[in-house]
Design a protein around this motif. Sequence first.
Motif, PDB file in Angstrom:
ATOM      1  N   ALA A  21       0.823  -1.214   0.000  1.00 58.68           N
ATOM      2  CA  ALA A  21       0.000   0.000   0.000  1.00 58.68           C
ATOM      3  C   ALA A  21       0.855   1.261   0.000  1.00 58.68           C
ATOM      4  CB  ALA A  21      -0.932   0.003   1.206  1.00 58.68           C
ATOM      5  N   ILE A  22       2.031   1.202   0.651  1.00 61.52           N
ATOM      6  CA  ILE A  22       2.913   2.371   0.691  1.00 61.52           C
ATOM      7  C   ILE A  22       3.348   2.740  -0.720  1.00 61.52           C
ATOM      8  CG2 ILE A  22       5.133   3.260   1.485  1.00 61.52           C
ATOM      9  CD1 ILE A  22       4.904   1.536   3.935  1.00 61.52           C
ATOM     10  N   SER A  23       3.796   1.740  -1.477  1.00 64.06           N
ATOM     11  CA  SER A  23       4.249   2.002  -2.855  1.00 64.06           C
ATOM     12  C   SER A  23       3.117   2.591  -3.691  1.00 64.06           C
ATOM     13  CB  SER A  23       4.740   0.698  -3.498  1.00 64.06           C
ATOM     14  OG  SER A  23       5.820   0.170  -2.777  1.00 64.06           O
ATOM     15  N   TYR A  24       1.927   2.029  -3.528  1.00 69.01           N
ATOM     16  CA  TYR A  24       0.764   2.501  -4.297  1.00 69.01           C
ATOM     17  C   TYR A  24       0.450   3.957  -3.982  1.00 69.01           C
ATOM     18  CZ  TYR A  24      -4.134   2.924  -5.725  1.00 69.01           C
ATOM     19  OH  TYR A  24      -5.308   3.357  -6.276  1.00 69.01           O
ATOM     20  N   LYS A  25       0.397   4.269  -2.677  1.00 64.87           N
ATOM     21  CA  LYS A  25       0.079   5.639  -2.264  1.00 64.87           C
ATOM     22  C   LYS A  25       1.169   6.613  -2.705  1.00 64.87           C
ATOM     23  CE  LYS A  25      -2.585   4.199   1.794  1.00 64.87           C
ATOM     24  NZ  LYS A  25      -2.552   4.060   3.266  1.00 64.87           N
ATOM     25  N   LEU A  26       2.439   6.180  -2.595  1.00 58.39           N
ATOM     26  CA  LEU A  26       3.547   7.054  -2.989  1.00 58.39           C
ATOM     27  C   LEU A  26       3.442   7.430  -4.463  1.00 58.39           C
ATOM     28  CD1 LEU A  26       6.263   8.421  -2.430  1.00 58.39           C
ATOM     29  CD2 LEU A  26       7.379   6.251  -2.974  1.00 58.39           C
ATOM     30  N   LEU A  27       3.179   6.446  -5.309  1.00 59.51           N
ATOM     31  CA  LEU A  27       3.078   6.723  -6.747  1.00 59.51           C
ATOM     32  C   LEU A  27       1.878   7.605  -7.057  1.00 59.51           C
ATOM     33  CD1 LEU A  27       4.050   3.227  -8.222  1.00 59.51           C
ATOM     34  CD2 LEU A  27       5.471   5.268  -7.969  1.00 59.51           C
ATOM     35  N   ARG A  28       0.797   7.425  -6.319  1.00 63.21           N
ATOM     36  CA  ARG A  28      -0.382   8.289  -6.529  1.00 63.21           C
ATOM     37  C   ARG A  28      -0.049   9.733  -6.172  1.00 63.21           C
ATOM     38  NH1 ARG A  28      -5.818   6.482  -3.947  1.00 63.21           N
ATOM     39  NH2 ARG A  28      -6.560   8.154  -5.270  1.00 63.21           N
ATOM     40  N   LEU A  53       7.369  10.945   0.464  1.00 61.75           N
ATOM     41  CA  LEU A  53       7.365   9.878   1.454  1.00 61.75           C
ATOM     42  C   LEU A  53       6.926  10.400   2.814  1.00 61.75           C
ATOM     43  CD1 LEU A  53      10.557   7.787   0.612  1.00 61.75           C
ATOM     44  CD2 LEU A  53       8.275   6.862   1.003  1.00 61.75           C
ATOM     45  N   SER A  54       7.295  11.635   3.114  1.00 63.21           N
ATOM     46  CA  SER A  54       6.930  12.226   4.406  1.00 63.21           C
ATOM     47  C   SER A  54       5.420  12.276   4.579  1.00 63.21           C
ATOM     48  CB  SER A  54       7.517  13.639   4.524  1.00 63.21           C
ATOM     49  OG  SER A  54       8.927  13.613   4.429  1.00 63.21           O
ATOM     50  N   LEU A  55       4.712  12.491   3.489  1.00 62.68           N
ATOM     51  CA  LEU A  55       3.254  12.577   3.568  1.00 62.68           C
ATOM     52  C   LEU A  55       2.606  11.234   3.876  1.00 62.68           C
ATOM     53  CD1 LEU A  55       2.579  14.900   0.504  1.00 62.68           C
ATOM     54  CD2 LEU A  55       2.673  15.544   2.912  1.00 62.68           C
ATOM     55  N   LEU A  56       3.304  10.154   3.567  1.00 66.38           N
ATOM     56  CA  LEU A  56       2.709   8.835   3.753  1.00 66.38           C
ATOM     57  C   LEU A  56       2.500   8.481   5.220  1.00 66.38           C
ATOM     58  CD1 LEU A  56       4.459   6.627   1.057  1.00 66.38           C
ATOM     59  CD2 LEU A  56       2.246   7.748   0.983  1.00 66.38           C
ATOM     60  N   LEU A  57       3.267   9.109   6.114  1.00 69.40           N
ATOM     61  CA  LEU A  57       3.062   8.835   7.535  1.00 69.40           C
ATOM     62  C   LEU A  57       1.627   9.135   7.956  1.00 69.40           C
ATOM     63  CD1 LEU A  57       6.244   9.909   9.526  1.00 69.40           C
ATOM     64  CD2 LEU A  57       5.075   7.730   9.597  1.00 69.40           C
ATOM     65  N   GLY A  58       1.101  10.214   7.401  1.00 69.68           N
ATOM     66  CA  GLY A  58      -0.276  10.583   7.736  1.00 69.68           C
ATOM     67  C   GLY A  58      -1.291   9.576   7.247  1.00 69.68           C
ATOM     68  N   THR A  59      -1.003   8.921   6.122  1.00 67.60           N
ATOM     69  CA  THR A  59      -1.970   7.970   5.569  1.00 67.60           C
ATOM     70  C   THR A  59      -2.052   6.700   6.412  1.00 67.60           C
ATOM     71  OG1 THR A  59      -0.401   6.813   4.114  1.00 67.60           O
ATOM     72  CG2 THR A  59      -1.440   8.809   3.249  1.00 67.60           C
TER      73      THR A  59
END
Length: 391
Positions: free
Chosen positions: A220-227, A259-265
Amino acid sequence: MNEVFMSRQPLVNRQSRIIATRLTLHLGDQASIVDAVSTLSALANVWPQSEKPVFISCGRTGCEAGILDWSAPDNATIELPATTLVGQAGPDVIAALQTFQPTICLHFDPQAAQALSAGVQFRFIGFDAQQFQLGQLKLLTARTRTYGIGIAFNVETSEQFRACLEAGITAAAGWFFTSPTGAPAKALSPGQANIVRVLNLVRQNADIREIEAALKLDVAISYKLLRYINAAGFGLSCEIQSFRHAVNMLGYEKLNRWLSLLLGTASKDPMAPALMHTALLRARLMELLASGLVDKSEYDNLFITGAFSLLDVLLGVGMEQALEAMRLPEPICDALLSNGGRYQPFLDLAVASEADDGEAIADQAAMLGLTADQFNRAQLQALTFADAMEL
């Protein structure tokens, strides 16, 4: 023209998403409604183009009839107190509203009943959450439902937000969701910890294969990062398909911010969508405010400072604990822990933009040498960015 600074409130719906923004023009003692119109007109080329409504308030004094001189964009909603429609100039105001048909939010007050029968179409009926008890609000919402969508303003607590929804309100404006609730957790969740691990690897310029291996632990991290990257508007000629592709196209430094934004997700907070939108807006706002005031090499750090400014609320842990696991530059940590440093004034101004204190915003902006127009433009540009990045 007297300087007019704007602050804002988000309108949050039942799904904890920000569906509109309320901009408040702080006119103070010197500025007039003419200055308000001039301020808004000057922002035409940075006005948000999304379909989300943008409410325009003139603060405690309320917007006067002169606000109708502004050529309001299609997504703008003008807040008018009932007194504007039933006062001495009422017939002229009503005639103007019937002719130009701007989107109007009527502020409910003791004269609202008379205003509702004035033959004007209202899309929204606004209630100040500080003025009505739950029973009153439920009754008034039911009585005015045929005239417009019920909206609550100045909601200060999560309890008040839930009470407004229970009363039939569609959305509530306020920053009730940005304060930590409950006791902080003792540790990061496994998902959060893995994102921190990937972040640290990127900051260390680790081998791509090592980073990819860490990313594979959570697809899910990779998916969200690419989005995020593909939504960020880099003007790329092609869509980013993989982490390796992203590194080649953007480099490690640019990847660091996304990547920093992914912590919130990875947050389990029910208000996470609104918190993420706010963090994104702060991040972009700080970057824009610093333009020309710091070296370009620090823009990413300012962005990350804003993005992490709600990390304690999003992750449910104390800010010190959240930062312990990350190897962040000292100026970022200093600002996030309110220890001063060169990023602190920018974070303070970003936070001040969310409060209902025009003087405080003006003072903070003056410390950085920013005019009202520069500050207001940055706010709208940051709002556009946050809206576009909402996933």
